[in-house]
Structures are given as C-alpha cells and as structure tokens.
Design an enzyme around this catalytic site. Structure first.
Site, PDB file in Angstrom:
ATOM      1  N   LEU A  14       0.790  -1.187  -0.031  1.00 33.09           N
ATOM      2  CA  LEU A  14      -0.143  -0.048   0.073  1.00 33.09           C
ATOM      3  C   LEU A  14       0.917   1.342  -0.013  1.00 33.09           C
ATOM      4  CD1 LEU A  14      -2.960  -0.972   2.228  1.00 33.09           C
ATOM      5  CD2 LEU A  14      -3.141  -0.230   0.009  1.00 33.09           C
ATOM      6  N   HIS A  15       1.539   1.508  -1.208  1.00 25.92           N
ATOM      7  CA  HIS A  15       2.448   2.636  -1.328  1.00 25.92           C
ATOM      8  C   HIS A  15       1.877   3.500  -2.671  1.00 25.92           C
ATOM      9  CE1 HIS A  15       5.097   1.198   1.909  1.00 25.92           C
ATOM     10  NE2 HIS A  15       5.091   0.040   1.252  1.00 25.92           N
ATOM     11  N   ALA A  16       1.983   4.771  -2.507  1.00 23.51           N
ATOM     12  CA  ALA A  16       1.838   5.554  -3.550  1.00 23.51           C
ATOM     13  C   ALA A  16       0.447   5.450  -4.296  1.00 23.51           C
ATOM     14  CB  ALA A  16       2.968   5.453  -4.736  1.00 23.51           C
TER      15      ALA A  16
END
Length: 93
Positions: A14-16
């Site tokens: 769950l990044h960018a």
C-alpha cells in the site's frame, strides 16, 4: 463491529498509487472504515498519510473494520480491491 482480513494484492504494498486507489475507495464507501496491520493499531482508511504510514507490504495481512450501518457491503468491496490489487478504482466501489 464488521471486519475483513485480507492479504495485500499489490506487489509493492500500500504505497503511492495503490494507496491512492484504496483511499479514494474508502472515502467513497460512505461509512467510516479503519485499516490496520494484523495485530496493529487501526488508522483512518480515508487518510492517505495514515495508510502510507502503515507500511503494509505486498502479501501482508491487513484488517478492515467498521461499526457503521451498511459496513458489510463497503468492507466486502474494499477487501476485494485490496486482495485483487486492482490498478483502477472500479465503478462499483
């Protein structure tokens, strides 16, 4: 309280971009939702900074929860989004 446990389907976690997709879906859910790592402290799923702060990795289990009326349907949609690692916000979310 309704709850869904799901593994993060995005390889990068769950990044960018995946976090942005998830936060938009959580905001559109119409009910307050929290997200947490398994055994972690829940944070507001509609907050980009809070979601990024989790540092959830691909394949890691997260917990989505809400005690609002109608939460089951919203949590089902969000769980599918996360588990499938969708690249776009589906129309149904």
């Amino acid at each position: 309280m309704a709850e869904r446990r799901v593994n993060v389907g995005w390889a990068e976690g769950l990044h960018a971009r995946p976090a942005s997709i998830f936060v938009r879906a959580a905001t559109a859910a119409g009910v307050p939702v929290t997200i947490a790592k398994a055994e972690g402290n829940p944070v507001n799923a509609a907050s980009m900074l809070a979601v990024l702060g989790l540092g959830a990795q691909g394949g890691e289990e997260i917990v989505l929860a809400s005690d609002a009326e109608g939460a089951d349907a919203a949590l089902d949609r969000l769980a599918k989004l996360v588990a499938d690692g969708l690249e776009e916000l589906p129309e149904t979310v």
